[in-house]
Design a protein around this motif. Structure first.
Motif, mmCIF file in Angstrom:
data_model
loop_
_atom_site.group_PDB
_atom_site.id
_atom_site.type_symbol
_atom_site.label_atom_id
_atom_site.label_comp_id
_atom_site.label_asym_id
_atom_site.label_seq_id
_atom_site.Cartn_x
_atom_site.Cartn_y
_atom_site.Cartn_z
ATOM 1 N N THR A 142 8.524 -12.767 24.151
ATOM 2 C CA THR A 142 7.545 -12.847 23.069
ATOM 3 C C THR A 142 6.617 -14.047 23.192
ATOM 4 O O THR A 142 5.566 -14.069 22.555
ATOM 5 C CB THR A 142 8.229 -12.875 21.689
ATOM 6 O OG1 THR A 142 9.071 -14.034 21.614
ATOM 7 C CG2 THR A 142 9.044 -11.621 21.452
ATOM 8 N N LEU A 157 8.384 -3.294 14.685
ATOM 9 C CA LEU A 157 8.459 -4.557 15.425
ATOM 10 C C LEU A 157 9.827 -5.207 15.258
ATOM 11 O O LEU A 157 10.419 -5.696 16.220
ATOM 12 C CB LEU A 157 7.368 -5.523 14.965
ATOM 13 C CG LEU A 157 5.984 -5.254 15.516
ATOM 14 C CD1 LEU A 157 4.958 -6.147 14.821
ATOM 15 C CD2 LEU A 157 5.945 -5.477 17.012
ATOM 16 N N GLU A 203 -4.959 -6.439 24.705
ATOM 17 C CA GLU A 203 -4.061 -5.487 25.356
ATOM 18 C C GLU A 203 -3.504 -4.427 24.408
ATOM 19 O O GLU A 203 -3.131 -3.346 24.847
ATOM 20 C CB GLU A 203 -2.887 -6.212 26.025
ATOM 21 C CG GLU A 203 -3.272 -6.919 27.293
ATOM 22 C CD GLU A 203 -2.057 -7.471 28.013
ATOM 23 O OE1 GLU A 203 -1.037 -6.739 28.134
ATOM 24 O OE2 GLU A 203 -2.122 -8.621 28.451
ATOM 25 N N PHE A 204 -3.436 -4.743 23.122
ATOM 26 C CA PHE A 204 -2.848 -3.816 22.157
ATOM 27 C C PHE A 204 -3.892 -3.210 21.225
ATOM 28 O O PHE A 204 -3.542 -2.504 20.281
ATOM 29 C CB PHE A 204 -1.756 -4.525 21.348
ATOM 30 C CG PHE A 204 -0.662 -5.087 22.220
ATOM 31 C CD1 PHE A 204 0.339 -4.263 22.692
ATOM 32 C CD2 PHE A 204 -0.661 -6.414 22.589
ATOM 33 C CE1 PHE A 204 1.345 -4.768 23.514
ATOM 34 C CE2 PHE A 204 0.334 -6.937 23.397
ATOM 35 C CZ PHE A 204 1.337 -6.107 23.862
ATOM 36 N N LEU A 212 3.093 -12.983 23.960
ATOM 37 C CA LEU A 212 2.466 -11.918 23.179
ATOM 38 C C LEU A 212 1.182 -12.353 22.480
ATOM 39 O O LEU A 212 0.232 -11.578 22.397
ATOM 40 C CB LEU A 212 3.450 -11.350 22.157
ATOM 41 C CG LEU A 212 4.543 -10.455 22.733
ATOM 42 C CD1 LEU A 212 5.484 -9.988 21.620
ATOM 43 C CD2 LEU A 212 3.955 -9.273 23.463
ATOM 44 N N ARG A 243 -1.685 -12.111 24.854
ATOM 45 C CA ARG A 243 -1.925 -10.706 25.192
ATOM 46 C C ARG A 243 -2.631 -9.987 24.043
ATOM 47 O O ARG A 243 -3.521 -9.163 24.277
ATOM 48 C CB ARG A 243 -0.604 -10.017 25.536
ATOM 49 C CG ARG A 243 -0.001 -10.526 26.844
ATOM 50 C CD ARG A 243 1.336 -9.917 27.125
ATOM 51 N NE ARG A 243 1.187 -8.481 27.359
ATOM 52 C CZ ARG A 243 2.212 -7.640 27.397
ATOM 53 N NH1 ARG A 243 3.447 -8.060 27.224
ATOM 54 N NH2 ARG A 243 1.998 -6.365 27.615
ATOM 55 N N ILE A 244 -2.247 -10.292 22.812
ATOM 56 C CA ILE A 244 -2.903 -9.689 21.643
ATOM 57 C C ILE A 244 -4.355 -10.159 21.584
ATOM 58 O O ILE A 244 -5.269 -9.342 21.406
ATOM 59 C CB ILE A 244 -2.152 -10.046 20.348
ATOM 60 C CG1 ILE A 244 -0.789 -9.348 20.332
ATOM 61 C CG2 ILE A 244 -2.978 -9.678 19.117
ATOM 62 C CD1 ILE A 244 0.158 -9.854 19.257
#
Length: 70
Positions: free
Chosen positions: A51, A31, A62-63, A54, A57-58
């Motif tokens: 960022t 990272l 998504e990850f 993010l 999204r986390i």
């Protein structure tokens, strides 16, 4: 990597290549390297804007490597 039933085993293949390095340490180093490259390539403001989204999204998964089947 996807199996015949459509499930993903990417995490397993990544962990197989740690060569004894703790996965958390490896993830943090990756990272850092990725963000440093973004800053070098696009500048601090563009990297910060990237960022900003993010966290959501986390939280939206998504990850996440283990996705629930629908």
């Amino acid at each position: 990597m996807t199996t015949a039933d459509g499930s993903s085993h990417a995490h397993e293949s990544i962990s197989d290549r740690h060569d004894g390095i703790d996965g958390d340490c490896l993830a943090q180093a990756c990272l850092f390297a990725a963000l440093a490259e973004f800053v070098t390539t696009y500048g601090e403001e563009a990297a910060a804007r990237f960022t900003d989204g993010l966290g959501s999204r986390i939280r939206n998964g998504e990850f996440s490597l283990e996705q629930p089947r629908q």
